[in-house]
Design a protein around this motif. Sequence first.
Motif, PDB file in Angstrom:
ATOM      1  N   ALA B 239      21.191 -14.867  -7.017  1.00 14.54           N
ATOM      2  CA  ALA B 239      22.309 -15.466  -6.289  1.00 14.54           C
ATOM      3  C   ALA B 239      23.627 -15.052  -6.916  1.00 14.54           C
ATOM      4  O   ALA B 239      23.671 -14.439  -7.978  1.00 14.54           O
ATOM      5  N   LYS B 240      24.701 -15.395  -6.194  1.00 16.46           N
ATOM      6  CA  LYS B 240      26.056 -15.134  -6.662  1.00 16.46           C
ATOM      7  C   LYS B 240      26.801 -16.462  -6.563  1.00 16.46           C
ATOM      8  O   LYS B 240      26.667 -17.178  -5.568  1.00 16.46           O
ATOM      9  N   VAL B 241      27.578 -16.789  -7.595  1.00 15.14           N
ATOM     10  CA  VAL B 241      28.331 -18.045  -7.577  1.00 15.14           C
ATOM     11  C   VAL B 241      29.473 -17.908  -6.579  1.00 15.14           C
ATOM     12  O   VAL B 241      30.223 -16.929  -6.616  1.00 15.14           O
ATOM     13  N   VAL B 242      29.588 -18.882  -5.661  1.00 14.89           N
ATOM     14  CA  VAL B 242      30.645 -18.786  -4.659  1.00 14.89           C
ATOM     15  C   VAL B 242      31.681 -19.902  -4.796  1.00 14.89           C
ATOM     16  O   VAL B 242      32.813 -19.745  -4.347  1.00 14.89           O
ATOM     17  N   GLU B 243      31.311 -21.025  -5.386  1.00 16.04           N
ATOM     18  CA  GLU B 243      32.257 -22.139  -5.430  1.00 16.04           C
ATOM     19  C   GLU B 243      31.926 -23.029  -6.609  1.00 16.04           C
ATOM     20  O   GLU B 243      30.758 -23.324  -6.860  1.00 16.04           O
ATOM     21  N   ILE B 244      32.959 -23.438  -7.356  1.00 16.71           N
ATOM     22  CA  ILE B 244      32.734 -24.322  -8.504  1.00 16.71           C
ATOM     23  C   ILE B 244      33.671 -25.518  -8.371  1.00 16.71           C
ATOM     24  O   ILE B 244      34.865 -25.358  -8.128  1.00 16.71           O
ATOM     25  N   GLU B 245      33.101 -26.724  -8.485  1.00 10.54           N
ATOM     26  CA  GLU B 245      33.932 -27.936  -8.507  1.00 10.54           C
ATOM     27  C   GLU B 245      33.796 -28.536  -9.888  1.00 10.54           C
ATOM     28  O   GLU B 245      32.721 -28.992 -10.268  1.00 10.54           O
ATOM     29  N   ARG B 246      34.880 -28.527 -10.632  1.00 14.89           N
ATOM     30  CA  ARG B 246      34.839 -29.150 -11.967  1.00 14.89           C
ATOM     31  C   ARG B 246      35.615 -30.449 -11.882  1.00 14.89           C
ATOM     32  O   ARG B 246      36.830 -30.453 -11.752  1.00 14.89           O
ATOM     33  N   ASP B 247      34.913 -31.554 -11.888  1.00 14.38           N
ATOM     34  CA  ASP B 247      35.557 -32.865 -11.811  1.00 14.38           C
ATOM     35  C   ASP B 247      35.300 -33.583 -13.126  1.00 14.38           C
ATOM     36  O   ASP B 247      34.147 -33.767 -13.519  1.00 14.38           O
ATOM     37  N   ALA B 248      36.366 -33.984 -13.787  1.00 16.57           N
ATOM     38  CA  ALA B 248      36.224 -34.578 -15.111  1.00 16.57           C
ATOM     39  C   ALA B 248      35.480 -35.913 -15.057  1.00 16.57           C
ATOM     40  O   ALA B 248      34.940 -36.372 -16.062  1.00 16.57           O
ATOM     41  N   SER B 249      35.430 -36.553 -13.897  1.00 13.46           N
ATOM     42  CA  SER B 249      34.771 -37.855 -13.831  1.00 13.46           C
ATOM     43  C   SER B 249      33.254 -37.728 -13.794  1.00 13.46           C
ATOM     44  O   SER B 249      32.543 -38.710 -13.968  1.00 13.46           O
ATOM     45  N   TYR B 250      32.732 -36.515 -13.544  1.00 15.66           N
ATOM     46  CA  TYR B 250      31.288 -36.312 -13.614  1.00 15.66           C
ATOM     47  C   TYR B 250      30.973 -35.494 -14.861  1.00 15.66           C
ATOM     48  O   TYR B 250      31.797 -34.684 -15.293  1.00 15.66           O
ATOM     49  N   SER B 251      29.785 -35.698 -15.394  1.00 13.95           N
ATOM     50  CA  SER B 251      29.458 -34.954 -16.606  1.00 13.95           C
ATOM     51  C   SER B 251      29.007 -33.525 -16.284  1.00 13.95           C
ATOM     52  O   SER B 251      29.008 -32.672 -17.149  1.00 13.95           O
ATOM     53  N   PHE B 252      28.594 -33.281 -15.032  1.00 19.55           N
ATOM     54  CA  PHE B 252      28.141 -31.940 -14.684  1.00 19.55           C
ATOM     55  C   PHE B 252      29.095 -31.301 -13.683  1.00 19.55           C
ATOM     56  O   PHE B 252      29.674 -31.982 -12.844  1.00 19.55           O
ATOM     57  N   ALA B 253      29.224 -29.989 -13.779  1.00 14.16           N
ATOM     58  CA  ALA B 253      30.006 -29.257 -12.777  1.00 14.16           C
ATOM     59  C   ALA B 253      29.128 -29.035 -11.552  1.00 14.16           C
ATOM     60  O   ALA B 253      27.906 -28.930 -11.665  1.00 14.16           O
ATOM     61  N   ARG B 254      29.756 -28.985 -10.397  1.00 16.48           N
ATOM     62  CA  ARG B 254      28.982 -28.648  -9.187  1.00 16.48           C
ATOM     63  C   ARG B 254      29.205 -27.173  -8.908  1.00 16.48           C
ATOM     64  O   ARG B 254      30.309 -26.753  -8.580  1.00 16.48           O
ATOM     65  N   ILE B 255      28.148 -26.385  -9.043  1.00 12.17           N
ATOM     66  CA  ILE B 255      28.277 -24.937  -8.910  1.00 12.17           C
ATOM     67  C   ILE B 255      27.414 -24.501  -7.729  1.00 12.17           C
ATOM     68  O   ILE B 255      26.195 -24.653  -7.758  1.00 12.17           O
ATOM     69  N   TYR B 256      28.077 -24.008  -6.682  1.00 12.53           N
ATOM     70  CA  TYR B 256      27.348 -23.573  -5.488  1.00 12.53           C
ATOM     71  C   TYR B 256      27.193 -22.056  -5.501  1.00 12.53           C
ATOM     72  O   TYR B 256      28.109 -21.339  -5.881  1.00 12.53           O
TER      73      TYR B 256
END
Lengths: 173, 311
Positions: B239-256
């Motif tokens: 796969a190829k990373v297309v979108e990253i959501e880094r929200d400080a309120s969650y401990s994990f990043a959401r990496i699509y």
Amino acid sequence: MQPTFSSSRILLPVRPWFIAFSLLFALVLNFLPTSAWSWVPDWVALVLIFWSIREPRRVGMGAGFLLGLAMDVADVSLLGQHALAYVLASYVASYLSRRILWFPIRLQALHVLPLLLIVQLVQFGARVMPGASLPGLDYFIGPLVAVFFWWPLTFLLLLPQYQPVSRDDNRPI
Amino acid sequence: MDHQPPPFFKRGPAPLAQLSFYAALSMALIFVDSRFQTLELLRQGVSLITRPVQQFAHTPVRAIDNAGVYLSDITRMEQENARLKRMQLEASDTVLRTRQLEVENERLRKLLDVKQRQNGNGRVAQVLHAARDPFSRKVIVDKGLQDKIVAGQPVVDELGVVGQVTRVFPFVSEITLITDKDQAVPVQVVRNGLRSVVFGLGDGRLELRFMPANADVEVGDDLVTSGLDGIFLAGTPVAKVVEIERDASYSFARIYCAPVAGVENFGEVMVMDPKETVVIPAELIPESGNGAGKGKGAAKPVPKKRRLKEE
């Protein structure tokens, strides 16, 4: 039996092989590779409900169970998912058959809609509870499309039972 | 005395009795099939009946497809042929060098006494159709038990990983695509070697889960298989990373991520042979009897590891 409650034509008795043929043909229609279009109706459910309403003593839950099993294996879905849905729909259809046949065809279709929705909802529950992904709202469009096929389906499936109109001037009745 | 008159018509068991029988039977099937894998024989048996009907249903569709190919413009075919020839010529240089590098690598590995890299072999299978099940992402291919396909074999196409064989029928087998919900592939970021597991989301995308919010992953990063699962060969693009959501309120990043392979295209795929199981040499396995001198902490994890690798 008459085609509708207000019709004066008497239908011939149904031939068992024609019921089997129509169910098998619906199965073939369901096996067509139509996974790209989720609005395609579930033909087996529609034909099974039709015969459960028309001939509740010939077609019932046993046929629904076997057809459901075949659908499950061919669709590689959860085993028993279609079977449960078809059995429930067939039961409700035969339970309501006396009532539904007293309506004109368009109102019959309105009675069939909740039955088809039962088929979809039972499968939805059986899959989503163990944790499958949600299919999207177009999953429920199939029954709405199927309802429009109720009138042509009734005509087609009753066609072999119509007897020719023979006018005999010497006959008293 | 409660005497009922005999019924006029033979009706069989009461509808409610039939309903409870069939509903209980189907619910038992649903429960057993969703929790245990014990109904495969029943499935294979029923598929012997449904498969011919399915093939019959697909015949007209395939005939129309073939007619379309037959009638397609001959110049387009010629152009495609020329393009393919050019591509092969361009690739031949790399292929030749790769072969030489492979030999060199093998020799160096032998010198260093490192375990040999495994080469992937497989058989080409044709995707027949997508399964008509809206709850999952699966396809059916035309190789089955007859071609000695077993469940668990990885499936790739010319660009990357497509999925994994999950069920085998006599003549066909079912492939769960990597985009199916919770289908997991252990991967590695090419840029920095970061290891993780990529999960399907069920909507055509993939997600890199359990990565800390400050993980060194960037949009455009390529993910390849890490080979740690013992199923996929290491280094196959996934796969190829297309979108990253880094929200400080969650401990994990959401990496699509988006799959590299033509996962939703229906052409030909390669079912790779199962990877040879890694067996730990006998002299490296401590005897369970003489573990007294080594202490409990050291002796315990070894049999567990061994069992994992053998699976």
